[in-house]
Scaffold this motif. Structure first.
Motif, PDB file in Angstrom:
ATOM      1  N   ASP A  51       0.864  -1.180   0.000  1.00 30.18           N
ATOM      2  CA  ASP A  51       0.000   0.000   0.000  1.00 30.18           C
ATOM      3  C   ASP A  51       0.903   1.232   0.000  1.00 30.18           C
ATOM      4  N   ASN A  52       0.933   1.970  -1.116  1.00 28.12           N
ATOM      5  CA  ASN A  52       1.866   3.095  -1.230  1.00 28.12           C
ATOM      6  C   ASN A  52       1.509   4.250  -0.309  1.00 28.12           C
ATOM      7  N   ASP A  53       0.222   4.446  -0.028  1.00 24.98           N
ATOM      8  CA  ASP A  53      -0.150   5.487   0.930  1.00 24.98           C
ATOM      9  C   ASP A  53       0.391   5.154   2.314  1.00 24.98           C
ATOM     10  N   SER A 129      -1.203   3.921  -6.305  1.00 24.70           N
ATOM     11  CA  SER A 129      -2.017   3.513  -5.172  1.00 24.70           C
ATOM     12  C   SER A 129      -1.429   2.304  -4.467  1.00 24.70           C
ATOM     13  N   ARG A 130      -1.029   1.310  -5.244  1.00 20.67           N
ATOM     14  CA  ARG A 130      -0.457   0.110  -4.666  1.00 20.67           C
ATOM     15  C   ARG A 130       0.515  -0.519  -5.646  1.00 20.67           C
ATOM     16  N   THR A 155      -1.971   2.596 -10.668  1.00 21.96           N
ATOM     17  CA  THR A 155      -2.338   3.989 -10.425  1.00 21.96           C
ATOM     18  C   THR A 155      -3.646   4.095  -9.633  1.00 21.96           C
ATOM     19  N   ARG A 156      -3.808   5.263  -9.018  1.00 21.40           N
ATOM     20  CA  ARG A 156      -5.015   5.526  -8.234  1.00 21.40           C
ATOM     21  C   ARG A 156      -6.255   5.551  -9.133  1.00 21.40           C
ATOM     22  N   SER A 157      -7.396   5.226  -8.536  1.00 21.17           N
ATOM     23  CA  SER A 157      -8.674   5.298  -9.236  1.00 21.17           C
ATOM     24  C   SER A 157      -9.700   5.944  -8.323  1.00 21.17           C
ATOM     25  N   THR A 180      -5.828  15.656  -2.954  1.00 20.35           N
ATOM     26  CA  THR A 180      -6.528  14.749  -3.864  1.00 20.35           C
ATOM     27  C   THR A 180      -8.015  15.069  -3.842  1.00 20.35           C
ATOM     28  N   GLU A 182     -11.648  13.582  -5.329  1.00 20.16           N
ATOM     29  CA  GLU A 182     -12.328  12.448  -5.968  1.00 20.16           C
ATOM     30  C   GLU A 182     -13.819  12.736  -6.069  1.00 20.16           C
ATOM     31  N   SER A 195      -5.070  14.669  -8.440  1.00 19.29           N
ATOM     32  CA  SER A 195      -4.165  14.728  -7.297  1.00 19.29           C
ATOM     33  C   SER A 195      -2.860  15.388  -7.711  1.00 19.29           C
TER      34      SER A 195
END
Length: 729
Positions: A51-53, A129-130, A155-157, A180, A182, A195
């Motif tokens: 989990d990159n966050d 994202s991950r 990538t993030r979604s 960010t 959304e 973001s």
């Protein structure tokens, strides 16, 4: 061996995610190893999900930090404490040209430069994202470069309506701001995400300032009930000062340099600037419930300029307290277009995955050199040599009559064309037994044009090469237990072949410097594994035995053709790596998670003979440099209260050979990090992340050497403290 450590604590919003960020969670859905969505427990491969966050919450913001804690993986940073130039060991497999031990992907699309090197310094980490890390070759699905593994940056979604913003401050003048936005829109399953972040790190060493700006946007648009269109764009601007290395004496000890390890001892400039963008469009269409087609197009363009000090081996004089470097600078512009198609069909007991991709790449490159240059008695028969007194930091020969500054030596353009096609059949022979067979064919070609440079006596010219490769795979998996209840798991055995084109950087194709006699490097991988978990989820485990046999590694040697260039670029070295990986996660209650893994790697050159200064160097039977035999990682997380989470990570790496002849070994260390996330009692939802890396403030170094001589060491970051305030609204 150096010692260092880390504790970290998770945010209140992540209290429900007590599984380790490098997860062994059987219910995680992964895609990279098979190109189909499967739970982690059902994939016959060793996979780690990050989990990159969560990495950022723990104060890990430098590229390659995502590899910490993963079984069997070790990396060294060669120039500065960043992602600029890295040397990897994936299960004991080391690269022959930069990062070619593994293939980097963004959403399943190769992220490799025209010079065939992994682009970690151009990766848009803020958009990720991950990350899924597959250990074991996957060239049968993705093509060249996936020799010892693949790393898929997803990538993030968009997923909800909301806005988050964060501000981070830390030691050594570190500041980072991120936001960010959304929104759900365009109907069911659609949405938009925007973001961006800006990072300014003053650096803990002289000449180590870095600035990074990243802007990312993605839209997901459903088109009817069966079709979804996804598009994203990313802009990236990175400016980095590169600190110097510390020379090593012949016994492998570090030289005592002016100002200590925080100072800069070298020639300026020494930096790296990258700027560019990535854009992609993906169309996903379902033909009923059993057939799906995915079409993806990606384009990226980057401009890069760098200046480096290349350490000149054998140049250290401990009596005079001097050493030497070559001053090198490069300017390049690259453009890559990729088209990818995948068809997945579920036909009874068979799941068929078929597809292919086409890649076109171009890079214009100009290489400059600085230093004393001239093969005459007056110039000392030197190739851009810069002499430095490491006791004072002074450049000694800058005023020499043969000293050149920014001398153009290479001016060329390279064009690559790759295409490949693959077919994979996953056959559920019984309710428990699954057999998978796959095969991929790749064709790759390169054309290089070098413009004449009169001052360098370089007549220019053209050179081209073409190769092809078949990459087979096979696996057998047997499910243990029931899918929905009780203890369950899987035993599996797999075989796969990975390959790399061996084309390497642009200057390999300069006809004035090299003659080519190339063929692809291949790795045959064999693995048996066992993974499982208890029905209650209290315990999950994984074990794998692996063996890699590598052939046709890249070799530079004297050209036997007296009428050709002086150097022959060929293949021929052989290499074997085998070992064991053990992992376990224990969750005694909903608020506690303890994970540990151990890796043993036995790597050896089965054949390694290269020309030396006076005689042939034979390293056959030696352990390769930069590969530790033992790696241990331990993590502990605890939910102490509804508003407080905590975590501790301990990473332990054994010593590794610095020189190819194994005469000198060093570099082992243990790193401990601490972090905490606190949900603040405010009207606006706020979280406070606190992170301390290298808690014990130990001196940690990456060590490097040639086949016979230690060369330099790169210091790693001392204790670092960061605090982040994050708001969600």
């Amino acid at each position: 061996m150096g010692i260092g450590i880390a504790l970290s604590m998770l945010p209140g919003s992540a209290l429900a995610q007590m599984a380790d960020d490098q997860k062994t969670n059987a219910d995680d859905i992964v895609v990279t190893a098979t190109r189909t969505e499967k739970s982690l427990l059902d994939v016959p491969a060793a996979i780690t999900v990050i989990d990159n966050d969560d990495l950022r919450r723990r104060g890990l913001t430098i590229g390659s930090d995502e590899f910490r804690g993963i079984p069997g993986i070790f990396f060294r940073r060669t120039d500065g404490d960043a992602e600029d130039t890295l040397q990897f060991s994936f299960r004991g497999v080391t690269g022959s040209a930069g990062g070619d031990t593994f293939l980097a992907l963004i959403d399943g699309i190769p992220f490799v430069g025209p010079d065939e090197q992994v682009l970690l310094d151009q990766l848009p980490y803020g958009a990720i994202s991950r990350t899924e890390v597959v250990r074991g070759p996957v060239s049968a699905l993705y093509g060249r470069g996936a020799t010892a593994g693949a790393v898929n940056y997803i990538t993030r979604s968009p997923g909800f309506d909301g806005t988050t913003a964060s501000l981070t401050a830390g030691t050594y003048d570190y500041v980072r701001g991120e936001a960010t936005l959304e929104r759900t829109m365009f109907g069911d399953g659609g949405g938009m995400l925007l973001s961006g972040f800006y990072e300014d790190d003053g650096g803990w060493r002289a000449h180590s300032h870095r600035k990074v700006l990243n802007l990312f946007g993605k839209v997901v648009v459903p088109i009817g009930a069966d079709t979804t269109l996804t598009a994203y764009g990313n802009y990236f601007d990175r400016q980095v000062e590169v600190p110097s290395n510390i020379p090593l004496l012949s016994d492998g000890s570090r030289a005592s340099v002016a100002g200590g390890r925080r100072s800069y001892i070298g020639y300026l400039p020494n930096d790296l600037d990258s700027k560019g963008g990535i854009g992609a469009v993906k169309l996903r269409h379902s033909f009923g419930s059993n057939v799906e087609l995915v079409l993806t197009g990606q384009h990226r363009r980057f401009d890069r300029s760098n200046s480096f000090n290349f350490y000149l081996s054998g140049s250290v004089d401990p009596q005079a307290k001097t050493y030497a470097v070559n001053g090198f600078a490069r300017q390049d512009e690259s453009s890559v277009w990729i088209g990818d198609a995948q068809l997945t069909a579920r036909l009874g007991a068979h799941t068929i995955v078929a597809g292919g991709n086409v890649e076109r790449a171009r890079m214009d490159e100009r290489d400059f050199w600085s230093g004393e240059y001239g093969f005459t008695p007056q110039c000392g028969f030197r190739f851009f040599q810069i002499d430095i007194n490491y006791a004072t930091g002074a450049v000694l020969n800058a005023d020499a009559p043969c000293f050149q500054r920014h001398f153009l030596l290479t001016d060329g353009t390279v064009r690559n064309r790759f295409w490949g096609a693959y077919l994979q059949d996953e056959w559920a022979a019984t309710d428990r037994l699954t057999v998978t067979l796959g095969l991929r064919y790749d064709d790759f070609r390169r054309r290089a044009v070098f413009r004449p440079i009169e001052a360098a006596f370089n007549p220019g010219g053209r050179l081209s090469a073409s190769e092809n490769a078949f990459s087979p795979k096979a696996s057998v998996a047997y499910r243990l237990g029931e899918r929905d209840a009780g203890t369950r798991g899987m035993v599996y055995a797999s075989y796969g072949r990975g390959f790399n084109s061996n084309f390497g950087p642009l200057f390999y194709f300069d006809p004035a410097l090299y003659q080519l006699d190339l063929k692809p490097m291949t790795i045959d991988s064999y693995e048996v594994g066992y993974k499982g978990r208890t029905g209650s989820g209290i315990l999950a485990w994984e074990a794998a035995l692996f063996r890699y046999d590598q052939r046709n590694r890249l070799v530079t040697t004297t050209n036997p053709d007296a009428n050709g260039p002086s150097t022959l670029l060929t293949t021929g070295q052989r290499y074997r790596s085998q070992g064991l990986e053990l992992s376990a996660v224990v969750r005694p209650d909903r608020g506690t998670s303890i994970s540990a893994n151990y890796s043993y790697v036995d790597a050896v050159w089965r054949e390694y003979r290269v020309p030396g200064a006076t005689s042939e160097v034979d390293l056959t039977g030696k352990r390769p440099a930069g590969v530790p035999a033992h790696i241990v990682n331990i993590s502990a997380q605890r939910r102490f209260a509804s508003w407080l989470n905590g975590r501790a990570d301990l990473y332990v790496y054994g010593d590794y050979p610095i020189t190819g002849d194994n005469r000198v070994a060093n570099g082992g260390y243990a790193l401990l990090n601490l972090s905490a996330t606190i949900a603040l009692p405010t009207r606006l939802p706020l979280e406070l992340d606190l992170a301390v890396t290298n808690v014990l403030d130990r001196e940690i170094y990456s060590y490097f050497g040639t086949d016979t001589q230690p060369t330099f060491a790169t210091p790693s970051t001392p204790r670092q403290v960061r605090a982040t305030v994050r708001a969600s609204f």
